[in-house]
Design a protein around this motif. Structure first.
Motif, PDB file in Angstrom:
ATOM      1  N   TRP A  97       0.731  -1.383  -0.125  1.00  0.00           N
ATOM      2  CA  TRP A  97       0.106  -0.017  -0.002  1.00  0.00           C
ATOM      3  C   TRP A  97       0.684   1.273  -0.138  1.00  0.00           C
ATOM      4  O   TRP A  97       0.592   2.197  -0.638  1.00  0.00           O
ATOM      5  CB  TRP A  97      -0.979   0.042   1.187  1.00  0.00           C
ATOM      6  CG  TRP A  97      -2.128  -0.841   0.948  1.00  0.00           C
ATOM      7  CD1 TRP A  97      -2.456  -1.786   1.876  1.00  0.00           C
ATOM      8  CD2 TRP A  97      -3.300  -0.667   0.242  1.00  0.00           C
ATOM      9  NE1 TRP A  97      -3.692  -2.660   1.577  1.00  0.00           N
ATOM     10  CE2 TRP A  97      -4.209  -2.006   0.400  1.00  0.00           C
ATOM     11  CE3 TRP A  97      -3.465   0.118  -0.962  1.00  0.00           C
ATOM     12  CZ2 TRP A  97      -5.139  -1.816  -0.302  1.00  0.00           C
ATOM     13  CZ3 TRP A  97      -4.716   0.098  -1.654  1.00  0.00           C
ATOM     14  CH2 TRP A  97      -5.495  -1.165  -1.413  1.00  0.00           C
ATOM     15  N   VAL A  98       2.016   1.224   0.881  1.00  0.00           N
ATOM     16  CA  VAL A  98       2.734   2.399   0.924  1.00  0.00           C
ATOM     17  C   VAL A  98       3.486   2.839  -0.372  1.00  0.00           C
ATOM     18  O   VAL A  98       3.731   3.930  -0.602  1.00  0.00           O
ATOM     19  CB  VAL A  98       3.862   2.349   2.128  1.00  0.00           C
ATOM     20  CG1 VAL A  98       5.024   3.518   2.054  1.00  0.00           C
ATOM     21  CG2 VAL A  98       3.073   2.232   3.473  1.00  0.00           C
ATOM     22  N   SER A 171      -5.072   4.409  -0.880  1.00  0.00           N
ATOM     23  CA  SER A 171      -3.908   3.427  -0.310  1.00  0.00           C
ATOM     24  C   SER A 171      -3.314   3.697   1.200  1.00  0.00           C
ATOM     25  O   SER A 171      -3.239   2.942   2.139  1.00  0.00           O
ATOM     26  CB  SER A 171      -2.487   3.847  -1.013  1.00  0.00           C
ATOM     27  OG  SER A 171      -3.056   3.494  -2.462  1.00  0.00           O
ATOM     28  N   TRP A 172      -3.175   5.294   1.403  1.00  0.00           N
ATOM     29  CA  TRP A 172      -3.165   5.795   2.632  1.00  0.00           C
ATOM     30  C   TRP A 172      -3.960   5.105   3.783  1.00  0.00           C
ATOM     31  O   TRP A 172      -3.655   4.596   4.948  1.00  0.00           O
ATOM     32  CB  TRP A 172      -2.734   7.170   2.915  1.00  0.00           C
ATOM     33  CG  TRP A 172      -1.469   7.658   2.346  1.00  0.00           C
ATOM     34  CD1 TRP A 172      -1.641   8.534   1.058  1.00  0.00           C
ATOM     35  CD2 TRP A 172      -0.084   7.268   2.476  1.00  0.00           C
ATOM     36  NE1 TRP A 172      -0.105   8.715   1.021  1.00  0.00           N
ATOM     37  CE2 TRP A 172       0.524   7.932   1.520  1.00  0.00           C
ATOM     38  CE3 TRP A 172       0.259   6.350   3.550  1.00  0.00           C
ATOM     39  CZ2 TRP A 172       2.043   7.700   1.562  1.00  0.00           C
ATOM     40  CZ3 TRP A 172       1.627   6.292   3.502  1.00  0.00           C
ATOM     41  CH2 TRP A 172       2.378   6.966   2.725  1.00  0.00           C
ATOM     42  N   SER A 175      -3.695   1.150   4.281  1.00  0.00           N
ATOM     43  CA  SER A 175      -2.516   0.816   4.856  1.00  0.00           C
ATOM     44  C   SER A 175      -2.769   0.682   6.479  1.00  0.00           C
ATOM     45  O   SER A 175      -2.076   0.019   7.214  1.00  0.00           O
ATOM     46  CB  SER A 175      -1.348   1.673   4.420  1.00  0.00           C
ATOM     47  OG  SER A 175      -1.625   3.100   4.985  1.00  0.00           O
TER      48      SER A 175
END
Length: 467
Positions: A97-98, A171-172, A175
């Motif tokens: 994700w990062v 994504s953030w 995560s």
């Protein structure tokens, strides 16, 4: 002691371990809305809009990562235990994700998808083992289906987040689930069977008592069934002189173990279920959601259509959790395979009539209805239960190795079917492709009716004896 009270820590463990499955499901659903943004003229990538070819690689590379993760985390599960193998999955899950928000070209996205896919390979290999080794026979089915239920929840979560946020923000947000998973799962003990296998019988007894919600005092609190479970754990203990052979024990599976009649049949049943899980075409056809809705004349945006489809899958999987320990695995698998074939047949007939020039405008609801019916029935059985059944029918000695091999087959078939889908539709037409999948779905029903045993409420020994 109430059943609910006795089972609550098993439910807690199943929910905690499957937090990472939510994250992986979101990884599967992420391309649906993100590709629209990444392929646009104002794409945030330095290399410009994401081409269809690159989209194919970014989307399918999660399967190759899954293949790698299957081998890595199954090996770790036998080396360091089920719990710590699962804990280490949080790392590739987080990295996957990062990397996405910092991606500047398609290769960065491909790497991110591969790393995130590795965590998914571990999820679908180690979580079924973990659940099968801690769950009571009466709720093993329900807990086993949590894996697919939470994965589908993650898919829907990604669809919904993708509607409101851009691809980097999604994504953030997702995560953060890696940290939630570690925080919740950290307190769960290792499975009783693994501890007993590694000569830690006292810890195994404490683990069993924890998962059965029994005080660690007098043995008279134990029912006969639980005393039998404890006795079986003690017989799993190796003599002190064999302590040095722990490593050989963990990796000492040979082809001779698979050659035994019952074991070989169990493996072949698992091979058939895993193969039909992908060959029925439901997973591959999800890529054509927008096409099917457009073909039916729907005015829904692709993102809304995806949310609807994800919701249908989620409902189907939830129904599976309610029914799997009541109606049994075999009946749900059988109904699912037949239902998938019927839904695909309706879609194929509509597509064929449309191609041959018949006026089908008044039946434009058929593709959506057929597609929705197919996904609902698939989620109830053929897309969700094979992972549970193969963990139930495999003898303990070969369970890890067998599931690793079967999941490797799944990832390979999945990659091939997704990549070949455009070839099928170009050569056979959409109607021919759907009819092909329908025939395979009906073949799955025949296979299930003849070969798959009912495993509801049975021990592994009883299941193997019935083969």
């Amino acid at each position: 002691m109430s059943a609910a009270g006795g089972d609550k820590y098993q439910y807690l463990a199943a929910i905690s371990v499957n937090i990472i499955s939510i994250s992986y499901g979101a990884f599967c659903g992420w391309p649906s809305s993100s590709f629209l943004e990444l392929a646009a003229e104002n794409s945030p990538l330095e290399t410009g809009p994401l081409s269809p070819k690159d989209q194919g690689w970014v989307a399918s590379n999660i399967c190759l990562g899954g293949l790698f993760g299957t081998f890595l985390f199954t090996w770790l599960a036998d080396k360091i235990g089920r719990k710590w193998s699962l804990m280490w999955m949080a790392l590739p899950n987080l990295l996957g994700w990062v990397i996405i928000p910092f991606a500047r070209n398609p290769m960065h996205l491909i790497i991110a998808r591969f790393i995130g896919g590795a965590a998914g390979g571990g999820c679908f290999t180690v979580i079924p083992i973990y659940i099968s080794e801690l769950a009571s026979d009466n709720i093993r089915g329900t807990l086993g289906v949590f894996l697919v239920l939470t994965c589908n929840f993650g898919v829907v979560l990604a669809f919904i987040l993708g509607y409101y946020f851009n691809y980097a923000q999604v994504s953030w947000i997702v995560s953060s689930l890696s940290f939630v998973f570690v925080g919740c799962f950290w307190f769960m003990p290792e499975t009783p069977q693994y501890l007993a296998k590694t000569n830690k019988v006292e810890e195994a007894e404490h683990s069993l008592r924890y998962y059965r919600n029994i005080k660690s005092n007098p043995a008279k609190e134990l029912s006969e069934e639980l005393q039998l479970e404890l006795q079986q754990l003690k017989t799993t203990e190796k003599p002190a002189g064999d302590a040095d052979d722990d490593d050989a024990e963990a990796t000492g599976v040979t082809w001779a173990d698979f050659a035994k009649g019952k074991t070989r049949k169990a493996f072949l049943i698992g091979f058939g279920l895993i193969s039909f899980n992908q060959l029925c075409g439901c997973f591959a056809m999800l890529n054509y959601t927008a096409v099917i809705f457009e073909q039916a004349g729907s005015s829904l945006k692709p993102t809304i259509a995806a949310i609807i489809v994800g919701g249908i899958q989620l409902v189907g999987t939830y129904l599976s959790t309610l029914l799997v320990d009541k109606l049994g695995r075999k009946l749900l698998l059988l109904v699912s395979a037949v239902g998938i074939g019927l839904g695909q047949s309706a879609m194929g007939i509509y597509s064929y009539l449309q191609v041959t020039g018949y006026h089908v405008a008044s039946f434009s609801w058929v593709p959506i209805a057929g597609f929705s019916f197919m996904l609902l029935l698939a989620a109830v059985g053929l897309l969700s239960l094979p992972f549970l059944v193969i963990s139930e029918i495999m003898p303990q000695k070969i369970r890890s190795t067998a599931i690793m091999l079967l999941m490797s087959v799944l990832w390979l078939i999945s990659t091939c079917v997704i990549k070949l889908m455009p070839v099928f539709t170009a050569t056979l037409g959409m109607h021919g492709t759907v009819f092909m999948f329908a025939s395979l779905s009906f073949s799955a029903a025949v296979f299930i009716a003849i070969f798959v045993p009912e495993t509801k409420g049975k021990t592994v020994e009883a299941i193997l004896a019935s083969l």
